[in-house]
Design a protein around this motif. Structure first.
Motif, PDB file in Angstrom:
ATOM      1  N   ILE A  46      35.803  63.131  32.733  1.00 24.75           N
ATOM      2  CA  ILE A  46      36.652  63.315  33.689  1.00 24.75           C
ATOM      3  C   ILE A  46      35.986  64.014  34.926  1.00 24.75           C
ATOM      4  CG2 ILE A  46      38.705  64.530  34.616  1.00 24.75           C
ATOM      5  CD1 ILE A  46      40.044  63.664  31.733  1.00 24.75           C
ATOM      6  N   ALA A  47      35.102  65.003  34.413  1.00 27.11           N
ATOM      7  CA  ALA A  47      34.393  65.925  35.524  1.00 27.11           C
ATOM      8  C   ALA A  47      33.463  65.097  36.041  1.00 27.11           C
ATOM      9  CB  ALA A  47      33.730  66.986  34.899  1.00 27.11           C
ATOM     10  N   ILE A  48      32.566  64.493  35.378  1.00 26.88           N
ATOM     11  CA  ILE A  48      31.503  63.432  36.011  1.00 26.88           C
ATOM     12  C   ILE A  48      32.376  62.430  36.985  1.00 26.88           C
ATOM     13  CG2 ILE A  48      29.875  61.684  35.351  1.00 26.88           C
ATOM     14  CD1 ILE A  48      29.273  63.025  32.641  1.00 26.88           C
ATOM     15  N   GLY A  49      33.343  61.897  36.621  1.00 27.46           N
ATOM     16  CA  GLY A  49      34.024  60.847  37.329  1.00 27.46           C
ATOM     17  C   GLY A  49      34.260  61.675  38.820  1.00 27.46           C
ATOM     18  N   GLY A  50      34.915  62.681  38.446  1.00 31.87           N
ATOM     19  CA  GLY A  50      35.306  63.547  39.805  1.00 31.87           C
ATOM     20  C   GLY A  50      34.152  63.789  40.749  1.00 31.87           C
ATOM     21  N   VAL A  51      33.026  64.091  40.325  1.00 29.41           N
ATOM     22  CA  VAL A  51      31.814  64.228  41.008  1.00 29.41           C
ATOM     23  C   VAL A  51      31.221  62.596  41.778  1.00 29.41           C
ATOM     24  CG1 VAL A  51      29.568  64.804  41.231  1.00 29.41           C
ATOM     25  CG2 VAL A  51      30.807  66.129  39.948  1.00 29.41           C
ATOM     26  N   LEU A  52      31.296  61.767  40.888  1.00 29.94           N
ATOM     27  CA  LEU A  52      31.116  60.386  41.400  1.00 29.94           C
ATOM     28  C   LEU A  52      31.830  59.956  42.232  1.00 29.94           C
ATOM     29  CD1 LEU A  52      29.759  58.696  38.090  1.00 29.94           C
ATOM     30  CD2 LEU A  52      28.291  59.316  39.957  1.00 29.94           C
ATOM     31  N   ALA A  53      33.321  60.222  42.198  1.00 30.30           N
ATOM     32  CA  ALA A  53      34.069  59.587  43.029  1.00 30.30           C
ATOM     33  C   ALA A  53      33.638  59.696  44.615  1.00 30.30           C
ATOM     34  CB  ALA A  53      35.596  60.274  42.824  1.00 30.30           C
ATOM     35  N   SER A  54      33.191  60.692  44.896  1.00 36.92           N
ATOM     36  CA  SER A  54      32.997  61.181  46.557  1.00 36.92           C
ATOM     37  C   SER A  54      31.496  60.229  46.863  1.00 36.92           C
ATOM     38  CB  SER A  54      32.498  62.664  46.609  1.00 36.92           C
ATOM     39  OG  SER A  54      33.799  63.179  46.545  1.00 36.92           O
ATOM     40  N   PHE A  55      30.952  59.898  45.892  1.00 39.12           N
ATOM     41  CA  PHE A  55      29.580  59.108  46.109  1.00 39.12           C
ATOM     42  C   PHE A  55      29.604  57.730  46.065  1.00 39.12           C
ATOM     43  CE2 PHE A  55      28.838  63.509  45.348  1.00 39.12           C
ATOM     44  CZ  PHE A  55      27.956  64.029  46.326  1.00 39.12           C
ATOM     45  N   ILE A  56      30.608  57.055  45.273  1.00 39.30           N
ATOM     46  CA  ILE A  56      30.584  55.585  44.795  1.00 39.30           C
ATOM     47  C   ILE A  56      32.129  55.124  45.104  1.00 39.30           C
ATOM     48  CG2 ILE A  56      28.478  55.628  43.538  1.00 39.30           C
ATOM     49  CD1 ILE A  56      30.528  55.301  41.009  1.00 39.30           C
ATOM     50  N   GLY A  57      32.957  56.071  45.616  1.00 41.88           N
ATOM     51  CA  GLY A  57      34.377  55.652  45.760  1.00 41.88           C
ATOM     52  C   GLY A  57      35.083  56.064  44.740  1.00 41.88           C
ATOM     53  N   THR A  58      36.493  56.469  45.069  1.00 42.59           N
ATOM     54  CA  THR A  58      37.379  56.727  43.861  1.00 42.59           C
ATOM     55  C   THR A  58      37.541  55.331  42.936  1.00 42.59           C
ATOM     56  OG1 THR A  58      39.316  56.001  45.197  1.00 42.59           O
ATOM     57  CG2 THR A  58      38.451  58.288  44.715  1.00 42.59           C
ATOM     58  N   THR A  59      37.533  53.979  43.549  1.00 44.12           N
ATOM     59  CA  THR A  59      37.609  52.737  42.863  1.00 44.12           C
ATOM     60  C   THR A  59      36.561  52.557  41.916  1.00 44.12           C
ATOM     61  OG1 THR A  59      39.087  51.714  44.460  1.00 44.12           O
ATOM     62  CG2 THR A  59      37.956  50.393  43.249  1.00 44.12           C
ATOM     63  N   GLY A  60      35.163  52.612  42.695  1.00 44.14           N
ATOM     64  CA  GLY A  60      33.956  52.433  41.713  1.00 44.14           C
ATOM     65  C   GLY A  60      33.953  53.335  40.625  1.00 44.14           C
ATOM     66  N   ALA A  61      34.174  54.662  40.955  1.00 42.90           N
ATOM     67  CA  ALA A  61      34.028  55.765  39.775  1.00 42.90           C
ATOM     68  C   ALA A  61      35.058  55.353  38.663  1.00 42.90           C
ATOM     69  CB  ALA A  61      34.208  57.309  40.259  1.00 42.90           C
ATOM     70  N   ALA A  62      36.469  54.955  39.053  1.00 43.52           N
ATOM     71  CA  ALA A  62      37.409  54.867  38.089  1.00 43.52           C
ATOM     72  C   ALA A  62      37.042  53.464  37.247  1.00 43.52           C
ATOM     73  CB  ALA A  62      38.461  54.600  38.557  1.00 43.52           C
ATOM     74  N   MET A  63      36.647  52.402  37.899  1.00 47.80           N
ATOM     75  CA  MET A  63      35.956  51.176  36.954  1.00 47.80           C
ATOM     76  C   MET A  63      34.962  51.500  36.319  1.00 47.80           C
ATOM     77  SD  MET A  63      38.585  49.183  38.396  1.00 47.80           S
ATOM     78  CE  MET A  63      39.645  50.636  37.933  1.00 47.80           C
ATOM     79  N   LEU A  64      34.129  52.347  36.793  1.00 47.04           N
ATOM     80  CA  LEU A  64      33.037  52.622  35.982  1.00 47.04           C
ATOM     81  C   LEU A  64      33.233  53.226  34.665  1.00 47.04           C
ATOM     82  CD1 LEU A  64      29.611  52.242  35.996  1.00 47.04           C
ATOM     83  CD2 LEU A  64      29.721  54.441  36.962  1.00 47.04           C
ATOM     84  N   LEU A  65      34.090  54.304  34.773  1.00 49.64           N
ATOM     85  CA  LEU A  65      34.083  55.287  33.505  1.00 49.64           C
ATOM     86  C   LEU A  65      35.343  54.949  32.850  1.00 49.64           C
ATOM     87  CD1 LEU A  65      32.928  58.645  35.375  1.00 49.64           C
ATOM     88  CD2 LEU A  65      31.704  56.915  33.753  1.00 49.64           C
ATOM     89  N   ILE A  66      36.341  54.560  33.197  1.00 55.31           N
ATOM     90  CA  ILE A  66      37.857  54.185  32.412  1.00 55.31           C
ATOM     91  C   ILE A  66      37.445  53.606  31.236  1.00 55.31           C
ATOM     92  CG2 ILE A  66      38.398  52.360  33.528  1.00 55.31           C
ATOM     93  CD1 ILE A  66      40.494  55.153  32.054  1.00 55.31           C
ATOM     94  N   ARG A  67      36.560  52.474  31.164  1.00 56.13           N
ATOM     95  CA  ARG A  67      36.677  51.757  29.905  1.00 56.13           C
ATOM     96  C   ARG A  67      35.794  52.598  28.636  1.00 56.13           C
ATOM     97  NH1 ARG A  67      36.466  47.755  33.990  1.00 56.13           N
ATOM     98  NH2 ARG A  67      38.087  46.231  33.718  1.00 56.13           N
ATOM     99  N   PRO A  68      34.724  52.974  29.006  1.00 52.37           N
ATOM    100  CA  PRO A  68      33.918  54.007  27.964  1.00 52.37           C
ATOM    101  C   PRO A  68      34.816  55.050  27.528  1.00 52.37           C
ATOM    102  CG  PRO A  68      32.873  54.029  30.105  1.00 52.37           C
ATOM    103  CD  PRO A  68      33.812  52.998  30.332  1.00 52.37           C
ATOM    104  N   LEU A  69      35.700  55.971  28.521  1.00 52.53           N
ATOM    105  CA  LEU A  69      36.499  56.631  28.075  1.00 52.53           C
ATOM    106  C   LEU A  69      37.638  56.311  26.909  1.00 52.53           C
ATOM    107  CD1 LEU A  69      37.594  59.976  28.256  1.00 52.53           C
ATOM    108  CD2 LEU A  69      39.026  58.926  30.352  1.00 52.53           C
ATOM    109  N   LEU A  70      38.249  55.200  27.271  1.00 53.44           N
ATOM    110  CA  LEU A  70      39.183  54.561  26.268  1.00 53.44           C
ATOM    111  C   LEU A  70      38.685  54.308  25.115  1.00 53.44           C
ATOM    112  CD1 LEU A  70      41.153  52.311  29.021  1.00 53.44           C
ATOM    113  CD2 LEU A  70      41.967  54.584  27.745  1.00 53.44           C
ATOM    114  N   GLU A  71      37.278  53.661  25.140  1.00 49.63           N
ATOM    115  CA  GLU A  71      36.558  53.238  23.885  1.00 49.63           C
ATOM    116  C   GLU A  71      36.224  54.391  23.052  1.00 49.63           C
ATOM    117  OE1 GLU A  71      33.169  50.951  25.025  1.00 49.63           O
ATOM    118  OE2 GLU A  71      34.177  49.425  25.842  1.00 49.63           O
ATOM    119  N   THR A  72      35.992  55.644  23.758  1.00 52.42           N
ATOM    120  CA  THR A  72      35.300  56.586  22.968  1.00 52.42           C
ATOM    121  C   THR A  72      36.678  57.194  22.382  1.00 52.42           C
ATOM    122  OG1 THR A  72      33.950  57.436  24.396  1.00 52.42           O
ATOM    123  CG2 THR A  72      35.051  59.303  23.413  1.00 52.42           C
ATOM    124  N   ASN A  73      38.146  56.943  23.004  1.00 53.78           N
ATOM    125  CA  ASN A  73      39.536  57.724  22.587  1.00 53.78           C
ATOM    126  C   ASN A  73      40.067  56.653  21.611  1.00 53.78           C
ATOM    127  OD1 ASN A  73      40.439  60.578  23.599  1.00 53.78           O
ATOM    128  ND2 ASN A  73      38.895  59.355  25.032  1.00 53.78           N
TER     129      ASN A  73
END
Length: 541
Positions: A214-241
């Motif tokens: 979540i913290a890494i996504g919060g940093v990336l959101a400002s640099f690749i957009g909230t949509t880009g960061a969300a689509m990039l990280l949500i799947r590995p986060l769900l796979e991890t959990n």
């Protein structure tokens, strides 16, 4: 942005590659057309007009009598025709804007309409129809001068007949050419290029691991957009959990931080801020929001860690935790070599290629739409040289961005009367302090779309006398700070406040997570996010 239905987010995986062929051809055609326009000097001349170095200089008045007689082209007034007073539209013309935002918020929640509303074509019918109604008003009923902002400032005056073709054309130019095209091409570039990057793996789902995601996504959101960061990280986060049962809160905090609050440091982070950039806010100005960004995101991440560490994680069944420890796959990154440099290119292009400003270190003004064409070129490179297999695994398709394009076409047209009313009468609303602007912008951003809400209050603040206060783009800096924070942070209050919110919900539910419903999500936001925002207001505004 608007939210996307699961069917849009999870289209047929096999279609990811084939659906890109028309996009590739379309981009190639656009680039060829732009190249031809450069040969005829059209973008170069348009840039000169923007910067007052052409015959259409700033603040001229244009007579719509000439427009009516010359195929709707406007020409400078040469006969000393009396200038018309700028009179705002009737308040009734805010209704199409309100109806469209209401449809976006309510239709997905009404069972009788929900299925019909899932079609992007139907969304387009509603948005374009209300936008056309707005243009018809200017054609037949407005009757007073309208300011033009595209290719430099001018005042377009009404024609003598029943129909004033120059007025709706001016409104169309302001909405589509000046704002919509740069806005949608940026979102399209970030969405498509980030869709070519995949992170997969299954780490041990400890609280510290989830917090790091979540913290890494919060940093990336400002640099690749909230949509880009969300689509990039949500799947590995769900796979991890995937072995855990207590996951819904993780997805909710992910929405809070990655889909919203993390995106306020650069204009490409969240759509409202890019609209501010198009209105003249400096590209790096939003970096001064760092203290508020750090406070809000830091509080959210801390609350999440404490929740997961001391409440959720201990409630997991021991055998599930043992299985989680045993089924570990290290993170693997795909598509980064091509698409990461392209994302950096997007940031650089947006920062430097503003036609109203000189390229840093030179006296050259970038040509009109050169920035947008370069973004389309980056998308073309991503689609042609990137891996179609990565996009297939990401379930990538264009449904979500098509939805945004369809709805925002109408939004940008329908908001023109509201913006013009606020430009003239915004000072009468009584919203005149940073606290009032934060909560007014934030409250509407919670239940409507945060991008047009930002622009409405931006224009309201622009109508106020800043006095001796420092300004940015004609807005007092303290008010602009409040508007920016309200739109970005409080877009997280509901699923419909910002586009990635609903997309993450849909992806999580497809992965088997029991996400809270609309009002269940608000229990989280009201009890967790809202107190943090109240404290932020007391400390920083």
């Amino acid at each position: 942005m608007s939210h996307s239905h699961p069917s849009d987010v999870h289209g047929s995986p096999a279609s990811a590659a084939s659906s890109s062929l028309p996009v590739i051809l379309g981009i190639a055609i656009a680039l060829v057309i732009y190249g031809g326009a450069l040969l005829f000097q059209w973008p170069q001349t348009a840039t000169e007009m923007i910067n007052g170095r052409h015959h259409a200089v700033a603040d001229e008045h244009v007579d719509d009598h000439a427009a009516d007689a010359h195929g709707d082209e406007t020409h400078p007034t040469a006969d000393g025709h009396a200038k018309h007073e700028i009179v705002p539209p009737t308040f009734f013309m805010v209704l199409p804007f309100a109806l469209l935002l209401g449809a976006i918020a309510v239709f997905p929640l009404v069972p009788a309409i929900e299925h019909w509303w899932e079609s992007n074509l139907h969304r387009f019918y509603v948005a374009a129809g209300l936008g056309l109604l707005t243009l018809v008003y200017y054609l037949v009923a407005h009757g007073t001068a309208v300011e033009r902002h595209f290719l430099g400032h001018a005042v377009i005056e009404p024609g003598a007949g029943w129909l004033s073709f120059g007025l709706p054309w001016t409104v169309f130019q302001n909405a589509i050419f000046n704002e919509y095209i740069p806005f949608i091409i940026l979102l399209f570039a970030l969405y498509t290029i980030s869709g070519g990057i995949r992170i997969e793996g299954d780490l041990v789902a400890r609280p510290a691991t989830n917090t790091a995601f979540i913290a890494i996504g919060g940093v990336l959101a400002s640099f690749i957009g909230t949509t880009g960061a969300a689509m990039l990280l949500i799947r590995p986060l769900l796979e991890t959990n995937s072995q855990r049962k207590q996951v819904a809160h993780t997805a909710v905090f992910f929405i809070f931080v990655v889909c919203n609050c993390g995106g306020c440091l650069l204009p490409i982070g969240d759509p409202p801020l890019f609209l501010g950039y198009l209105q003249g806010v400096d590209f790096l100005w939003t970096l001064q929001l760092f203290p508020q960004w750090l406070f809000v995101n830091g509080c959210l991440i801390l609350v999440y860690y404490l929740w997961d560490r001391f409440y959720a994680y201990p409630r997991e069944e021991k055998r599930e935790l043992v299985r989680d420890e045993s089924q570990v796959r290290r993170l693997q990154f795909s598509g980064v070599a091509i698409n990461a440099p392209l994302l950096l290119g997007v940031v650089a292009a947006v920062a430097m290629l503003d036609p109203s400003k000189t390229l840093p270190g030179t006296q050259w003004h970038p040509w009109l739409y050169l920035r947008e064409m370069l973004l389309l070129l980056f998308v073309l490179i991503s689609l042609v040289l990137g891996s179609s297999e990565v996009r297939r695994k990401n379930n990538f398709n264009y449904g979500a961005i098509i939805e945004v394009a369809a709805l925002f076409l109408g939004i940008f047209l329908c908001m023109q009367p509201a913006l013009q009313i606020l430009d003239v009468r915004g000072a009468e609303l009584g919203i005149d302090t940073p606290q009032k602007f934060f909560w007014a912008t934030g409250t509407l951003s919670s239940v409507l779309d945060n991008a047009p809400t930002y622009l409405v209050f931006f224009k309201t603040a622009q109508s106020l006398d800043p006095g001796s206060t420092a300004t940015m783009a004609g807005v007092a800096v303290d008010l602009l700070v409040a508007i920016s924070l309200g739109a970005v942070f409080m877009g997280a209050m509901t699923y419909i406040g910002n586009g990635p919110n609903f997309m993450v919900k849909a992806i999580a539910e497809k992965a088997g997570v029991r996400m809270p419903g609309f009002f269940g999500y608000m229990v989280y936001s009201v009890s967790i996010l809202l107190p943090i925002l109240v404290l932020m207001t007391l400390l920083f505004l």
